[in-house]
Scaffold this motif. Structure first.
Motif, PDB file in Angstrom:
ATOM      1  N   ILE A  61      52.643  10.568  -9.960  1.00 27.67           N
ATOM      2  CA  ILE A  61      53.121   9.589 -10.941  1.00 27.67           C
ATOM      3  C   ILE A  61      54.253  10.193 -11.766  1.00 27.67           C
ATOM      4  CG2 ILE A  61      52.501   8.331 -13.045  1.00 27.67           C
ATOM      5  CD1 ILE A  61      49.698   7.946 -11.829  1.00 27.67           C
ATOM      6  N   ARG A  62      54.086  11.444 -12.140  1.00 27.43           N
ATOM      7  CA  ARG A  62      55.126  12.127 -12.924  1.00 27.43           C
ATOM      8  C   ARG A  62      56.422  12.250 -12.127  1.00 27.43           C
ATOM      9  NH1 ARG A  62      58.056  12.703 -17.151  1.00 27.43           N
ATOM     10  NH2 ARG A  62      58.775  14.819 -17.593  1.00 27.43           N
ATOM     11  N   LEU A  63      56.329  12.568 -10.837  1.00 25.80           N
ATOM     12  CA  LEU A  63      57.528  12.655 -10.000  1.00 25.80           C
ATOM     13  C   LEU A  63      58.238  11.306  -9.933  1.00 25.80           C
ATOM     14  CD1 LEU A  63      56.278  14.907  -7.059  1.00 25.80           C
ATOM     15  CD2 LEU A  63      58.009  15.500  -8.759  1.00 25.80           C
ATOM     16  N   ALA A  64      57.460  10.236  -9.793  1.00 26.03           N
ATOM     17  CA  ALA A  64      58.060   8.900  -9.743  1.00 26.03           C
ATOM     18  C   ALA A  64      58.742   8.566 -11.069  1.00 26.03           C
ATOM     19  CB  ALA A  64      56.994   7.855  -9.404  1.00 26.03           C
ATOM     20  N   ALA A  65      58.123   8.958 -12.162  1.00 28.69           N
ATOM     21  CA  ALA A  65      58.722   8.693 -13.475  1.00 28.69           C
ATOM     22  C   ALA A  65      60.014   9.486 -13.662  1.00 28.69           C
ATOM     23  CB  ALA A  65      57.729   9.035 -14.579  1.00 28.69           C
ATOM     24  N   LEU A  66      60.032  10.726 -13.198  1.00 29.42           N
ATOM     25  CA  LEU A  66      61.241  11.539 -13.296  1.00 29.42           C
ATOM     26  C   LEU A  66      62.364  10.948 -12.440  1.00 29.42           C
ATOM     27  CD1 LEU A  66      59.636  15.095 -13.195  1.00 29.42           C
ATOM     28  CD2 LEU A  66      61.053  14.183 -15.056  1.00 29.42           C
ATOM     29  N   LEU A  67      62.006  10.424 -11.269  1.00 33.23           N
ATOM     30  CA  LEU A  67      63.019   9.776 -10.440  1.00 33.23           C
ATOM     31  C   LEU A  67      63.611   8.568 -11.159  1.00 33.23           C
ATOM     32  CD1 LEU A  67      64.544   9.477  -7.760  1.00 33.23           C
ATOM     33  CD2 LEU A  67      62.601   8.155  -6.886  1.00 33.23           C
ATOM     34  N   ASP A  68      62.774   7.798 -11.839  1.00 38.68           N
ATOM     35  CA  ASP A  68      63.287   6.664 -12.624  1.00 38.68           C
ATOM     36  C   ASP A  68      64.239   7.147 -13.715  1.00 38.68           C
ATOM     37  OD1 ASP A  68      61.874   4.836 -11.121  1.00 38.68           O
ATOM     38  OD2 ASP A  68      60.168   4.741 -12.499  1.00 38.68           O
ATOM     39  N   GLU A  69      63.906   8.282 -14.349  1.00 37.15           N
ATOM     40  CA  GLU A  69      64.794   8.828 -15.370  1.00 37.15           C
ATOM     41  C   GLU A  69      66.138   9.237 -14.765  1.00 37.15           C
ATOM     42  OE1 GLU A  69      63.095  11.959 -17.722  1.00 37.15           O
ATOM     43  OE2 GLU A  69      61.129  10.969 -17.848  1.00 37.15           O
ATOM     44  N   TRP A  70      66.076   9.842 -13.585  1.00 42.19           N
ATOM     45  CA  TRP A  70      67.327  10.244 -12.910  1.00 42.19           C
ATOM     46  C   TRP A  70      68.195   9.015 -12.645  1.00 42.19           C
ATOM     47  CZ3 TRP A  70      69.977   9.123  -8.498  1.00 42.19           C
ATOM     48  CH2 TRP A  70      70.979  10.015  -8.116  1.00 42.19           C
ATOM     49  N   ARG A  71      67.578   7.935 -12.195  1.00 45.05           N
ATOM     50  CA  ARG A  71      68.320   6.725 -11.857  1.00 45.05           C
ATOM     51  C   ARG A  71      68.936   6.057 -13.079  1.00 45.05           C
ATOM     52  NH1 ARG A  71      63.930   4.579  -7.330  1.00 45.05           N
ATOM     53  NH2 ARG A  71      64.988   5.536  -5.515  1.00 45.05           N
ATOM     54  N   LEU A  72      68.409   6.360 -14.262  1.00 45.88           N
ATOM     55  CA  LEU A  72      68.957   5.786 -15.489  1.00 45.88           C
ATOM     56  C   LEU A  72      69.860   6.762 -16.240  1.00 45.88           C
ATOM     57  CD1 LEU A  72      65.778   3.930 -16.819  1.00 45.88           C
ATOM     58  CD2 LEU A  72      67.781   2.903 -15.731  1.00 45.88           C
ATOM     59  N   SER A  73      70.062   7.933 -15.673  1.00 48.79           N
ATOM     60  CA  SER A  73      70.848   8.967 -16.356  1.00 48.79           C
ATOM     61  C   SER A  73      72.328   8.613 -16.351  1.00 48.79           C
ATOM     62  CB  SER A  73      70.629  10.319 -15.677  1.00 48.79           C
ATOM     63  OG  SER A  73      71.049  10.266 -14.333  1.00 48.79           O
ATOM     64  N   LYS A  74      73.055   9.158 -17.321  1.00 50.22           N
ATOM     65  CA  LYS A  74      74.472   8.836 -17.486  1.00 50.22           C
ATOM     66  C   LYS A  74      75.395  10.035 -17.297  1.00 50.22           C
ATOM     67  CE  LYS A  74      73.698   4.941 -20.627  1.00 50.22           C
ATOM     68  NZ  LYS A  74      74.014   4.350 -21.955  1.00 50.22           N
ATOM     69  N   SER A  75      74.832  11.199 -17.022  1.00 48.54           N
ATOM     70  CA  SER A  75      75.681  12.380 -16.866  1.00 48.54           C
ATOM     71  C   SER A  75      75.083  13.330 -15.846  1.00 48.54           C
ATOM     72  CB  SER A  75      75.838  13.103 -18.208  1.00 48.54           C
ATOM     73  OG  SER A  75      74.623  13.721 -18.578  1.00 48.54           O
ATOM     74  N   SER A  76      75.952  14.170 -15.288  1.00 47.99           N
ATOM     75  CA  SER A  76      75.505  15.160 -14.316  1.00 47.99           C
ATOM     76  C   SER A  76      74.552  16.168 -14.945  1.00 47.99           C
ATOM     77  CB  SER A  76      76.708  15.889 -13.712  1.00 47.99           C
ATOM     78  OG  SER A  76      77.444  15.036 -12.862  1.00 47.99           O
ATOM     79  N   SER A  77      74.774  16.521 -16.198  1.00 46.18           N
ATOM     80  CA  SER A  77      73.896  17.493 -16.854  1.00 46.18           C
ATOM     81  C   SER A  77      72.484  16.933 -16.994  1.00 46.18           C
ATOM     82  CB  SER A  77      74.461  17.885 -18.221  1.00 46.18           C
ATOM     83  OG  SER A  77      74.583  16.751 -19.063  1.00 46.18           O
ATOM     84  N   GLU A  78      72.362  15.649 -17.336  1.00 49.67           N
ATOM     85  CA  GLU A  78      71.042  15.026 -17.396  1.00 49.67           C
ATOM     86  C   GLU A  78      70.375  15.060 -16.033  1.00 49.67           C
ATOM     87  OE1 GLU A  78      70.527  11.157 -19.381  1.00 49.67           O
ATOM     88  OE2 GLU A  78      72.594  11.388 -20.093  1.00 49.67           O
ATOM     89  N   ARG A  79      71.137  14.722 -15.015  1.00 48.87           N
ATOM     90  CA  ARG A  79      70.577  14.671 -13.661  1.00 48.87           C
ATOM     91  C   ARG A  79      70.145  16.060 -13.196  1.00 48.87           C
ATOM     92  NH1 ARG A  79      74.243  10.376 -13.478  1.00 48.87           N
ATOM     93  NH2 ARG A  79      76.065  11.581 -12.855  1.00 48.87           N
ATOM     94  N   GLU A  80      70.913  17.072 -13.553  1.00 51.57           N
ATOM     95  CA  GLU A  80      70.546  18.436 -13.166  1.00 51.57           C
ATOM     96  C   GLU A  80      69.227  18.854 -13.804  1.00 51.57           C
ATOM     97  OE1 GLU A  80      72.308  23.005 -13.453  1.00 51.57           O
ATOM     98  OE2 GLU A  80      73.660  21.288 -13.669  1.00 51.57           O
ATOM     99  N   THR A  81      69.047  18.534 -15.063  1.00 58.81           N
ATOM    100  CA  THR A  81      67.794  18.863 -15.748  1.00 58.81           C
ATOM    101  C   THR A  81      66.609  18.187 -15.072  1.00 58.81           C
ATOM    102  OG1 THR A  81      68.927  19.157 -17.868  1.00 58.81           O
ATOM    103  CG2 THR A  81      66.552  18.717 -17.941  1.00 58.81           C
ATOM    104  N   ILE A  82      66.780  16.916 -14.715  1.00 58.99           N
ATOM    105  CA  ILE A  82      65.694  16.166 -14.068  1.00 58.99           C
ATOM    106  C   ILE A  82      65.392  16.762 -12.693  1.00 58.99           C
ATOM    107  CG2 ILE A  82      65.048  13.921 -13.116  1.00 58.99           C
ATOM    108  CD1 ILE A  82      66.824  12.708 -15.417  1.00 58.99           C
ATOM    109  N   TRP A  83      66.425  17.096 -11.944  1.00 56.26           N
ATOM    110  CA  TRP A  83      66.236  17.733 -10.637  1.00 56.26           C
ATOM    111  C   TRP A  83      65.338  18.963 -10.770  1.00 56.26           C
ATOM    112  CZ3 TRP A  83      66.539  17.675  -5.502  1.00 56.26           C
ATOM    113  CH2 TRP A  83      67.325  16.726  -4.862  1.00 56.26           C
ATOM    114  N   HIS A  84      65.624  19.813 -11.736  1.00 53.71           N
ATOM    115  CA  HIS A  84      64.849  21.046 -11.879  1.00 53.71           C
ATOM    116  C   HIS A  84      63.392  20.760 -12.259  1.00 53.71           C
ATOM    117  CE1 HIS A  84      67.928  23.940 -11.034  1.00 53.71           C
ATOM    118  NE2 HIS A  84      68.756  23.434 -11.947  1.00 53.71           N
ATOM    119  N   HIS A  85      63.171  19.766 -13.102  1.00 57.32           N
ATOM    120  CA  HIS A  85      61.788  19.391 -13.429  1.00 57.32           C
ATOM    121  C   HIS A  85      61.050  18.957 -12.158  1.00 57.32           C
ATOM    122  CE1 HIS A  85      62.241  19.960 -17.614  1.00 57.32           C
ATOM    123  NE2 HIS A  85      62.868  18.825 -17.916  1.00 57.32           N
TER     124      HIS A  85
END
Length: 634
Positions: free
Chosen positions: A551-575
């Motif tokens: 469930i947490r992985l799915a939620a993080l993927l949703d956060e990635w899809r709503l992200s507005k910058s590469s730095s945000e996406r990089e942080t989510i990738w690492h999580h």
């Protein structure tokens, strides 16, 4: 604020030459009318601003010459799909550094990861000479996506964000725009993929098969001629691009199919309206024709070794390397070894959705998954199967990815049978039966049936070694071979408790590529097929995720899809990478294995060292096979 992706798009647009490169150079195959077709001069066939491919740089490429026929071997007629994959003509695509740059597009702009504006090249034409314009996008949007006969479920699900479809606008003949109310960072990667989201089709050609534009009488005639049931089937058959079986369908690829199936040889001929040129004005591709010869898959390696293929990457594996390398001494071929980009060459997938209640509970216990991973002697696998040339690793990303961290590779991937035994005892498997096999909570011996499709000999070799590794910790495995589709049905039905396949498709992601492989997103994910189906179907099928970590992985993927910058996406990738590898949802063995790529000794611009894989490399696609050429002086 301009995002990194905006800057890249704008820079790529401004770097393109705005004027003609002096005199363009045509292939003699076309200029001498060798194709038997009357064509306009090359300057009238190219876009006003063609894409210039600069060669002779640090990557070792050289400006080439026109001419020649390239022979390739394929294992069946469906494998003509490799040509549009490796031709890699996309609205925008990846270069060798895995950066996005415009290709069919002259330029593009991105605002807040929500608004995507595409600018086409003036004068760009399909292979039949018809203009490539915004009408080709409008046709797909209005007459295909929004037509219930052709797309019963409406527009593709990848375009639906938070239940809302995008706004599509035709701004002018050469400009279209797609916009959402929320970010959609998946959009550009979908367009750049090996099997891209198809936003445009040759409208001038396809309208003859569409009920909206064709008379009922003529449509009935065309349906009868094609031997299909209705106009929907007719349109789908004539518009197929994944396997370009219709020789009349215009294309934007480097080569166009000239052969209707069935056939033992498919001939692809250079596209006279192709949009790329080299820096001296030679229209690409350099090679005029490609022959795809159908052969038995089992014989392709042997035929390649006797010089029957000028470029071969399919139906070869590392096990063929010694034979192929020896063949270099007798035939004019060169054998290179590229690195495969899969997260694991062979991975085990415990089915968290299996029907057996005891195994279902055990697979959901992270101690069991970690124990089975620790029990594997990856060094022995590497030495015995890959001669020590692979990298021992969990199923995760590779050092070539900018997101790589050693902790992901090493997560529960060292050989420690003592710790494995301790974890299995703690998980309730502390009793043993005959043969020192552990007993399940219901008294059955701990026997795992591992299901394989039998298409890869490496899997069999690796499973023989894992059999011994797991026996050392009291788990016995049996291997069952099934046909691929039957195996997938068994996995989805919960009948298969564990399967074997390769690991992550994309082991070299950047932050701007989707981390969807790490979360339940598809019923093809054999570790959680029903959860993946639930996500893929929008909740109409499968089962909702009921495991906190998933469930947490799915939620993080949703956060990635709503992200507005590469730095945000990089942080989510690492999580996501940290959670995915620590939880051992899949059990990797080794990665960075070697893939033979064989080519004629006289064929130039084929990289000696490359990354090999489907997504995002499109096999050879990012290395631009349209720039490969024959050196007649070699």
């Amino acid at each position: 604020m301009i995002t990194r992706r905006q800057a890249l798009a704008l820079l790529a647009g401004t770097m393109m030459p705005k004027t003609v490169l002096g005199a363009y150079v045509d292939s003699a195959y076309l200029s001498d009318n060798a194709a038997g077709t009357s064509l306009p001069p090359l300057a009238e066939r190219l876009p006003r601003n063609p894409r210039v491919i600069r060669l002779g740089g640090d990557n070792g490429t050289r400006i080439g010459k026109h001419g020649g026929t390239l022979r390739m071997l394929i294992g069946g007629q469906r494998d003509i799909r490799y040509i549009p994959i490796i031709s890699y003509s996309r609205l925008l695509g990846y270069n060798e550094k895995l950066e996005l740059e415009p290709d069919l597009l002259e330029r593009f702009e991105v605002e807040d990861e929500r608004i995507f504006t595409f600018h086409l090249r003036e004068g760009h034409r399909w292979s039949d000479g018809s203009l490539f314009t915004s009408e080709d996008f409008r046709y797909v949007w209005e007459d295909m996506f929004l037509n219930k006969d052709l797309y019963r479920g409406g527009i593709p699900s990848s375009l639906i964000i938070n239940g809302t479809k995008p706004r599509f606008e035709v701004l002018d003949t050469l400009t279209v725009r797609y916009s959402w109310d929320v970010p959609n960072p998946d959009f550009l990667t979908d367009i750049a993929s090996p099997s891209p989201l198809r936003l445009m089709m040759p409208a001038a050609y396809l309208k003859q098969f569409h009920r909206k534009y064709q008379t009922p009488e003529k449509l009935k005639e065309l349906i009868a001629k094609a031997r299909v049931e209705d106009w929907k089937s007719l349109h789908q058959m004539q518009s197929r691009t994944v396997r370009p079986e219709n020789p009349d369908l215009p294309t934007l690829d480097a080569w166009r199919n000239m052969t209707a199936p069935p056939s033992g040889r498919f001939v692809f001929e250079r596209n006279p309206y192709y949009h790329r040129v080299d820096e001296e004005g030679r229209q690409l591709p350099y090679i005029d024709k490609v022959y795809l010869d159908v052969s038995s898959s089992d014989l392709i390696a042997a035929k390649t070794g006797t010089g029957e293929s000028d470029l071969q990457f399919t139906n070869l594996d590392f096990a063929d390397y010694t034979f192929l390398k020896n063949a270099e001494e007798r035939y004019p071929i060169k054998v290179d070894l590229w690195r495969r980009i899969q997260g694991s060459r062979t991975a085990l997938f415990p089915n968290l959705n299996c029907k057996d209640p005891v195994w279902n509970r055990l697979w959901r216990d992270v101690r069991v998954r970690r124990a089975l991973s620790l029990a594997i002697n990856r060094h022995e696998i590497n030495m015995a199967v890959f001669f020590g040339l692979a990298k021992e690793s969990a199923n995760t990303i590779l050092p070539k990815s900018p997101l790589f961290k050693p902790q992901y590779r090493n997560a529960w991937a060292h050989h420690d049978p003592e710790q494995a035994n301790r974890l299995l005892d703690e998980a309730g498997l502390d009793k043993r039966g005959p043969g020192d096999i552990r007993l399940l909570p219901d008294g059955r011996p701990a026997r795992v049936i591992v299901e394989v499709n039998g298409e890869n000999s490496n899997e069999t070799d690796i499973l023989e070694l894992i059999h011994d590794h797991w026996m050392d910790v009291g788990i016995k495995i049996f291997v069952r071979t099934s046909q691929r589709e039957l195996l997938r049905r068994r996995v989805k039905g919960g009948e298969a408790m564990m399967t074997v396949f390769h690991g992550l498709d994309n082991g070299v992601p950047t932050a701007d590529m989707s981390p969807e492989e790490l979360a339940p997103t598809s019923d093809d994910q054999m570790q959680w097929p029903l959860w993946g189906l639930h996500a893929y179907s929008g909740g109409s099928d499968g089962k909702p995720v009921d495991m906190p970590e998933a469930i947490r992985l799915a939620a993080l993927l949703d956060e990635w899809r709503l992200s507005k910058s590469s730095s945000e996406r990089e942080t989510i990738w690492h999580h996501m990478l940290e959670l995915y590898t620590d939880q051992v949802f899949t059990i990797g063995t080794v990665n960075e294995t070697l893939q033979p790529v064989v080519h004629a000794r006289s064929l130039r611009n084929v990289p000696q060292d490359g990354l090999y894989g489907y997504d995002p490399m499109s096999y050879l696609g990012v290395y631009r096979p349209d720039t490969f050429w024959y050196d007649k002086d070699a």
